[in-house]
Design an enzyme around this catalytic site. Structure first.
Site, short mmCIF file in Angstrom:
data_model
loop_
_atom_site.label_atom_id
_atom_site.label_comp_id
_atom_site.label_asym_id
_atom_site.label_seq_id
_atom_site.Cartn_x
_atom_site.Cartn_y
_atom_site.Cartn_z
N LYS A 93 -3.74 2.22 12.13
CA LYS A 93 -2.29 3.23 12.01
C LYS A 93 -2.40 3.83 10.77
O LYS A 93 -2.80 3.58 9.64
CB LYS A 93 -1.27 2.27 11.81
CG LYS A 93 0.11 2.86 12.17
CD LYS A 93 0.72 3.20 13.44
CE LYS A 93 1.70 4.26 13.59
NZ LYS A 93 1.09 5.55 13.68
N GLN A 114 -3.63 3.01 3.10
CA GLN A 114 -2.71 2.70 4.33
C GLN A 114 -3.07 1.32 4.44
O GLN A 114 -2.10 0.75 5.00
CB GLN A 114 -3.31 3.86 5.48
CG GLN A 114 -2.21 3.83 6.53
CD GLN A 114 -1.42 5.02 6.30
OE1 GLN A 114 -1.34 5.97 5.71
NE2 GLN A 114 0.05 4.33 6.69
N LYS A 117 -0.38 -0.32 2.41
CA LYS A 117 0.92 0.06 2.62
C LYS A 117 1.47 -0.71 3.90
O LYS A 117 2.36 -1.09 4.01
CB LYS A 117 0.86 1.49 2.49
CG LYS A 117 2.01 2.24 2.73
CD LYS A 117 2.20 3.64 3.55
CE LYS A 117 1.52 4.45 2.27
NZ LYS A 117 1.30 5.87 2.56
N LYS A 129 -6.90 6.73 8.98
CA LYS A 129 -6.36 7.99 8.61
C LYS A 129 -7.08 8.99 9.15
O LYS A 129 -8.49 8.66 9.43
CB LYS A 129 -6.23 8.20 7.02
CG LYS A 129 -5.28 9.33 6.69
CD LYS A 129 -3.88 8.79 6.43
CE LYS A 129 -3.05 9.96 6.34
NZ LYS A 129 -1.61 9.73 5.71
N GLY A 168 1.87 11.95 11.90
CA GLY A 168 1.68 13.23 11.12
C GLY A 168 1.50 12.87 9.69
O GLY A 168 1.32 11.76 9.08
N ASP A 169 0.99 13.94 9.08
CA ASP A 169 0.98 13.88 7.69
C ASP A 169 0.93 15.43 7.11
O ASP A 169 1.60 16.02 7.98
CB ASP A 169 -0.50 13.05 7.13
CG ASP A 169 -0.56 12.94 5.63
OD1 ASP A 169 -0.09 12.01 5.14
OD2 ASP A 169 -0.95 13.81 4.93
N THR A 213 10.21 8.62 5.76
CA THR A 213 9.46 8.50 4.62
C THR A 213 10.43 8.85 3.40
O THR A 213 10.39 8.21 2.38
CB THR A 213 8.23 9.48 4.81
OG1 THR A 213 7.54 9.11 5.81
CG2 THR A 213 7.23 9.01 3.25
N ASN A 244 8.32 17.50 5.02
CA ASN A 244 8.98 16.43 5.72
C ASN A 244 9.27 15.33 4.67
O ASN A 244 10.65 15.16 4.76
CB ASN A 244 8.02 15.87 6.57
CG ASN A 244 8.57 14.62 7.17
OD1 ASN A 244 8.28 13.53 6.70
ND2 ASN A 244 9.50 14.59 8.32
N SER A 381 7.34 4.17 12.13
CA SER A 381 6.42 4.54 13.05
C SER A 381 6.19 2.99 14.01
O SER A 381 5.91 3.15 14.94
CB SER A 381 5.02 4.93 12.65
OG SER A 381 4.96 6.41 12.46
P1 NDP Z 1 4.37 18.55 4.73
O1 NDP Z 1 3.17 19.23 5.12
O2 NDP Z 1 5.37 18.52 5.33
O3 NDP Z 1 4.86 19.00 3.18
C1 NDP Z 1 3.96 18.93 2.14
C2 NDP Z 1 4.75 19.60 0.96
O4 NDP Z 1 3.61 19.56 -0.13
C3 NDP Z 1 4.85 21.20 1.05
O5 NDP Z 1 5.81 21.57 0.47
C4 NDP Z 1 3.38 21.92 0.50
O6 NDP Z 1 3.46 23.05 -0.04
C5 NDP Z 1 3.35 20.75 -0.55
N1 NDP Z 1 1.86 20.92 -0.95
C6 NDP Z 1 0.70 20.52 -0.01
N2 NDP Z 1 -0.34 20.67 -0.69
C7 NDP Z 1 0.00 21.18 -2.03
C8 NDP Z 1 -0.79 21.50 -3.16
N3 NDP Z 1 -2.30 21.33 -2.97
N4 NDP Z 1 -0.08 21.76 -4.18
C9 NDP Z 1 1.29 21.77 -4.27
N5 NDP Z 1 2.09 21.68 -3.24
C10 NDP Z 1 1.24 21.40 -1.95
O7 NDP Z 1 3.84 16.93 4.48
P2 NDP Z 1 4.48 15.83 4.16
O8 NDP Z 1 5.87 16.03 3.40
O9 NDP Z 1 4.49 14.81 5.45
O10 NDP Z 1 3.66 14.60 2.98
C11 NDP Z 1 3.64 14.83 1.75
C12 NDP Z 1 3.05 13.73 0.88
O11 NDP Z 1 3.51 12.67 1.70
C13 NDP Z 1 1.47 13.67 1.35
O12 NDP Z 1 0.86 13.17 0.42
C14 NDP Z 1 1.51 12.51 2.53
O13 NDP Z 1 0.12 12.13 2.56
C15 NDP Z 1 2.57 11.84 2.01
N6 NDP Z 1 3.16 10.79 3.01
C16 NDP Z 1 3.77 11.44 4.19
C17 NDP Z 1 4.18 10.51 5.19
C18 NDP Z 1 5.06 11.16 6.25
O14 NDP Z 1 5.47 10.35 7.25
N7 NDP Z 1 5.08 12.53 6.59
C19 NDP Z 1 4.22 9.16 5.00
C20 NDP Z 1 3.87 8.63 3.74
C21 NDP Z 1 3.28 9.54 2.95
P3 NDP Z 1 2.98 24.33 0.89
O15 NDP Z 1 3.81 24.27 2.21
O16 NDP Z 1 2.92 25.58 0.07
O17 NDP Z 1 1.64 23.82 1.31
#
Ligand code: NDP
Length: 449
Positions: A93, A114, A117, A129, A168-169, A213, A244, A381
């Site tokens: 997962k 993961q 976690k 992943k 998603g991620d 999250t 997200n 999830s």
């Molecule tokens: P999204 O794609 O929805 O959002 C990512 C955000 O981070 C955007 O604002 C993006 O900006 C910014 N970002 C991404 N890469 C970079 C970078 N290299 N430098 C600066 N800003 C960056 O992703 P999520 O919110 O889903 O995920 C965010 C984090 O949370 C990740 O580490 C993910 O692995 C983790 N996570 C997510 C979960 C989920 O349920 N979605 C669960 C657990 C962990 P821009 O649009 O400009 O790229």
């Protein structure tokens, strides 16, 4: 990185030798092994069965070509990945990430995290992943759909509700999950809802999964604050990212009486002393798929767009890195400490560098690692999988109570385990050890497989 306990250092060097160039994976392995000294001393049976070496080697790694056609008729080729890391506790997962930086080392670091976690959530799920170096930014709806269909045309054979269940991620939200699920359904001729999570509410999704999250991370911090007899009321919070996780962390902080004064994307940050206007941020980011500059322009006076420096220079009581790995370094941690920040909790996966973590902990700040603080997403999830299995759907209120209860339990488990293994107050040691022992015990029971 600091040298580990002697036996663990030997294992780590073997991981370096076998996985060359995968620096993020090395970092995530080192962080876990760094907590395991007291565990291997207390439980020699783990070493006898080579549990740590087995944990560091994924059960299966799939790399595949993803060909698709862009809007001008040109052929595009991306690379797809799925790393099925550990299935001792349940089906693999973990999410899918679509971002140009994706390569095997990123997918393996995320998959490794993961495992622990998912164990911490207390739910029956293993760790995996996946993703691709595809960049959905600037692509049309049709291009995103064709890419997702091609990706699933190869991946589907490895999935199943009892085998491997992606979500998603970064770069993969409800739209992408929809296209992936549609293609899976078409190829298999099965309405197997439990094969993907993060689905839409009308086709098998769960209430609160979208929010989980970010909400969960804030519930975790609520529990941290409670250990000091405090709450969010009146607290200034900085949240990096505006995706997200960030968006729903902002929402929950505001619901609990705190104020989020800054957020960001990869092009800059916005400082908004009155508090981020979440409705506007959602409109810009979710509906328009715009940039943080568009939010600042629409918000007008009071909101300042900053395109240089670091968001961690903005003074706050609580910092929630919710963007990406290694986004908060030692200089950022020093700024946070100087400005009186008391708590850093990781909404993203591994956003804080090892040097920054050390600096924060040495300065007496509370630090919550992502594998504990952001576990609410995968926990919900697993609740989505429960609802799919029983062909049921729960209310928002019921699901949110389940999420909050799970986050509180993870928080308490981290502290109890840290205490038991001689590291009182260390969420990092507690999360690593509690996650590890749960998986290790299951692996012992299942024999050498
Ligand atoms: P999204 O794609 O929805 O959002 C990512 C955000 O981070 C955007 O604002 C993006 O900006 C910014 N970002 C991404 N890469 C970079 C970078 N290299 N430098 C600066 N800003 C960056 O992703 P999520 O919110 O889903 O995920 C965010 C984090 O949370 C990740 O580490 C993910 O692995 C983790 N996570 C997510 C979960 C989920 O349920 N979605 C669960 C657990 C962990 P821009 O649009 O400009 O790229």
């Amino acid at each position: 990185m600091p040298v580990l306990d002697e036996k663990l250092q030997v294992i780590y060097e073997e991981v370096l030798r076998r996985n060359q160039g995968e620096t993020e994976f090395h970092q995530s392995v080192h962080e876990v092994l760094d907590s395991l000294g007291p565990v291997v001393a207390k439980h020699p049976q783990y070493a006898d069965a080579a549990i740590i070496q087995r944990l560091c080697e994924p059960e299966r790694q799939i790399i595949f070509r993803v060909p698709w056609t862009d809007d001008s008729g040109g052929v595009q080729i991306n690379r797809g990945f799925r790393v099925e890391f550990n299935s001792a506790l349940g089906p693999y997962k973990g999410g899918l990430r679509f971002h140009p930086s994706v390569y095997l080392g990123i997918v393996k670091f995320l998959g490794f995290e993961q495992i622990f976690k998912n164990a911490l959530t207390g739910m029956p799920i293993g760790g995996g992943k996946g993703g691709s170096d595809f960049d959905p930014k600037g692509r049309s709806e049709g291009e995103v759909m064709r890419f997702c269909q091609s990706f699933m045309t190869e991946l589907y054979r490895h999935l199943g509700e009892h085998t491997d269940v992606p979500a998603g991620d970064i770069g993969v939200g409800g739209r992408e999950i929809g296209y992936l699920f549609g293609q899976y359904k078409r190829i298999t001729n099965r309405y197997e809802s439990g094969v993907l999570t993060g689905k839409g509410l009308t086709w098998g999704g769960s209430q609160v999964r979208t929010e989980a999250t970010g909400y969960g991370a804030v519930h975790f911090v609520e529990a941290m604050l409670a250990t000091r007899g405090e709450d969010f009321d009146g607290k200034q919070v900085v949240v990096s990212g505006s995706g997200n996780v960030a968006m729903y962390a902002i929402e929950k902080v505001h619901q609990l009486g705190g104020t989020v004064v800054a957020c960001s994307d990869s092009t800059g940050q916005v400082v908004d002393e009155k508090g981020i206007d979440l409705a506007l941020l959602k409109e810009v980011k979710e509906a328009q798929r715009g940039r943080i500059a568009d939010y600042a322009a629409a918000r007008g006076a009071g909101a300042a767009l900053v395109t240089s420096g670091s968001i961690w220079q903005v003074p706050c009581d609580i910092a929630l890195p919710c963007a990406t790995q290694n986004e908060l370094d030692a200089a950022d941690a020093a700024s946070l400490v100087r400005n009186g920040c008391a708590i850093v909790a990781e909404g993203a996966n591994m956003p804080t560098t090892p040097a920054a973590v050390k600096l924060l902990v040495d300065a007496g700040r509370l630090f919550a690692p992502g594998k504990a603080a952001n576990a609410g997403g995968v926990a919900t999830s697993a609740l989505e999988m429960q609802q799919n299995a029983s062909r049921d759907s729960w209310s928002f209120e019921h699901t949110e109570v389940r999420l909050a209860t799970i986050m509180r339990a993870i928080h308490d488990r981290c502290l109890e385990t840290a205490e038991e293994y001689g590291a009182p107050g260390s969420y990092l040691a507690g999360a690593n050890i509690a996650g590890f022992t749960k998986v290790a015990d299951a692996m012992l029971a299942l024999g050498l497989v």
